[in-house]
Design an enzyme around this catalytic site. Structure first.
Site, PDB file in Angstrom:
ATOM      1  N   ASP A  11       0.871  -1.179   0.000  1.00 39.46           N
ATOM      2  CA  ASP A  11       0.000   0.000   0.000  1.00 39.46           C
ATOM      3  C   ASP A  11       0.901   1.220   0.000  1.00 39.46           C
ATOM      4  O   ASP A  11       1.736   1.376   0.888  1.00 39.46           O
ATOM      5  CB  ASP A  11      -0.887   0.032   1.252  1.00 39.46           C
ATOM      6  CG  ASP A  11      -1.929  -1.089   1.238  1.00 39.46           C
ATOM      7  OD1 ASP A  11      -2.223  -1.613   0.152  1.00 39.46           O
ATOM      8  OD2 ASP A  11      -2.440  -1.440   2.318  1.00 39.46           O
ATOM      9  N   ASP A 130     -14.114  -6.170  -1.539  1.00 34.30           N
ATOM     10  CA  ASP A 130     -14.042  -6.215  -0.077  1.00 34.30           C
ATOM     11  C   ASP A 130     -15.372  -6.759   0.426  1.00 34.30           C
ATOM     12  O   ASP A 130     -16.421  -6.178   0.173  1.00 34.30           O
ATOM     13  CB  ASP A 130     -13.780  -4.818   0.471  1.00 34.30           C
ATOM     14  CG  ASP A 130     -12.425  -4.285   0.026  1.00 34.30           C
ATOM     15  OD1 ASP A 130     -11.432  -5.002   0.213  1.00 34.30           O
ATOM     16  OD2 ASP A 130     -12.366  -3.182  -0.538  1.00 34.30           O
TER      17      ASP A 130
END
Lengths: 251, 202
Positions: A11, A130
């Site tokens: 990330d 997600d």
């Protein structure tokens, strides 16, 4: 036969790798290009770069990192984060991405999956989702897991496959950051409905979690961030462990 | 100089980066007339077969490729670029390829167990079937990165290496000076770089 893949996820915000715990409490870890090099040497099968930058300046830093990584690391690179249009695909593909991961962008405009697959090929389009348990079912969440996207996860996975996604990344919100193993139950439901490869994400805390994932036969690859970034588990020792336990991995 | 053929099918960034990394002189070439200056050619490609053939024809690359192959110039097709070397493909219809290697390109899904994933995506091991200078630095069982849903068939005499995926998937093929890799050497780590380097040294 094809090996099970181990994929570290980086990330990136403002040019640095960060890792959130349950999407809060972000900590700075390291230089992304340096980490990519390190993971490549350790035997990572692919790398995922996730752009969690909000500013235009951060976005520029991100594409620069991508370009520098792609010039010296020759394994597949997937890029996600902030992919909402075909122009976004274009921008990261020109900087060396091989696959592009769409998440909220596809939820907001499902036609993006098919348009991108037609333009760049199915192999290039990764649908990332997600997923959270809710009322006995599995729901898709968007925008950093705050908003119920109004989609059933199993139907959304199938929709993605039918419209040209070449691969699925399935992240369990319930197990993410908890480090007690992947969400095998949820992954099994998804795996049973699609024929494209499934990458499991969320919940890896130990080597044993990957072995359970692959023994359960519910994913083609395991993705993780913090256990690799904080050197709790090294990729080469993980692959050695998996191989000793009968899992086919690239060594 | 190696010419990397740009006919609008796919991303050439990784391929040209990998050649740069190896210190091999290469150039991305759009003008077919420029291919005559190259001592080797690489034909990359992602996407659909029919569309790629149309683009090869429209850019004038199709005929020049045939002419260069005839002249004995080493050519390496990668992924879809490898499939284009064959006579025919049955990807969404029926399309004629370059016909430089006998064989046809068919859906993998028709010939493998239904529980196996399509596309054939990820790292698979090469089983070397025939020795060739391009394999000079490649070990048997070397893993390469594959991503494809169609594969070459009826091309046994050309197979240098295959990969097991319930079918024996032709992974590296050759006929005289014309080579094809179904996998992506530019994405296959050190093993892939060694293969590119061996091609450059042919």
């Amino acid at each position: 036969m094809i090996g099970k893949r181990i994929i570290p996820c980086l990330d990136v915000r403002n040019g640095r790798v960060v890792k959130g715990v349950n999407f809060d409490g972000i900590r700075d870890v390291a230089d992304p290009v340096e980490m990519a090099r390190f993971y490549n040497r350790a035997g990572a099968d692919e790398l995922v770069f996730y752009d969690i930058t909000a500013s235009a300046e951060g976005r520029g830093l991100f594409t620069d990192i991508l370009r520098r990584t792609a010039r010296e690391v020759f394994i597949p690179l997937t890029v996600g984060g902030g992919i909402n249009t075909l122009d976004d695909f274009d921008r990261v593909l020109k900087c060396g991405a091989d696959k592009v991961s769409v998440n909220s962008g596809a939820v907001n405009d499902p036609s993006l999956i098919e348009r991108a697959a037609k333009k760049y090929g199915d192999q290039c389009v990764v649908l990332s989702m997600d997923v959270k348990r809710q009322n006995g079912g599995y729901r898709v969440f968007k925008n950093g897991n705050r908003v119920d996207a109004g989609l059933d996860a199993l139907e959304w996975a199938k929709y993605g496959e039918d419209h040209g996604a070449g691969e699925l990344v399935v992240n369990s919100i319930d197990t993410d950051g908890v480090r007690r193993g992947f969400d095998l139950e949820m992954l099994a439901e998804i795996e049973a409905r699609v024929r494209i490869p499934v990458i499991a994400s969320g919940g890896a805390g130990r080597k044993e979690d990957f072995l359970e994932l692959f023994r359960a036969g519910v994913a083609d690859a395991g993705l993780a961030a913090s256990i690799f970034h904080f050197r709790e588990v090294s990729i080469d020792s993980l692959k050695e462990y998996l191989q000793e336990n009968g899992v086919n991995v690239r060594r | 100089m190696i010419a990397v053929i740009d006919y609008g099918c796919g991303n050439l960034f990784s391929l040209s980066s990998s050649l740069d990394h190896l210190g091999i002189a290469s150039e991305i070439v759009r003008d077919p007339a420029r291919l005559a200056d190259a001592d080797k050619l690489i034909l990359p490609g992602v996407g659909a077969f029919g569309d790629a053939v149309d683009k090869l024809r429209r850019t004038g690359m199709f005929d020049v490729l045939l002419e260069r192959a005839e002249a004995g110039v080493p050519i390496l097709g990668i992924c879809l670029g490898m499939q284009l070397l064959f006579e025919k493909s049955y990807e969404y219809g029926e399309h004629d390829g370059l016909g430089l290697i006998p064989g046809r390109v068919c859906p993998l899904a028709d010939d493998i167990r239904p529980d196996l994933k399509i596309p054939h995506m990820g790292w698979n091991a090469l089983r070397i079937r025939r020795d060739d200078p391009i394999l000079a630095d490649t070990a048997d069982r070397a893993s390469m990165y594959f991503v494809h849903s169609f594969y070459a068939k009826d091309c046994a005499p050309a197979v240098l290496a295959d990969a097991e995926y319930d079918a024996a998937v032709p992974a590296l093929v050759a006929q005289d000076n014309v080579y094809g890799a179904q996998f992506h050497p530019e994405k296959s780590g050190e093993a892939g770089l060694r293969l590119l380097s061996a091609f450059a040294n042919l």
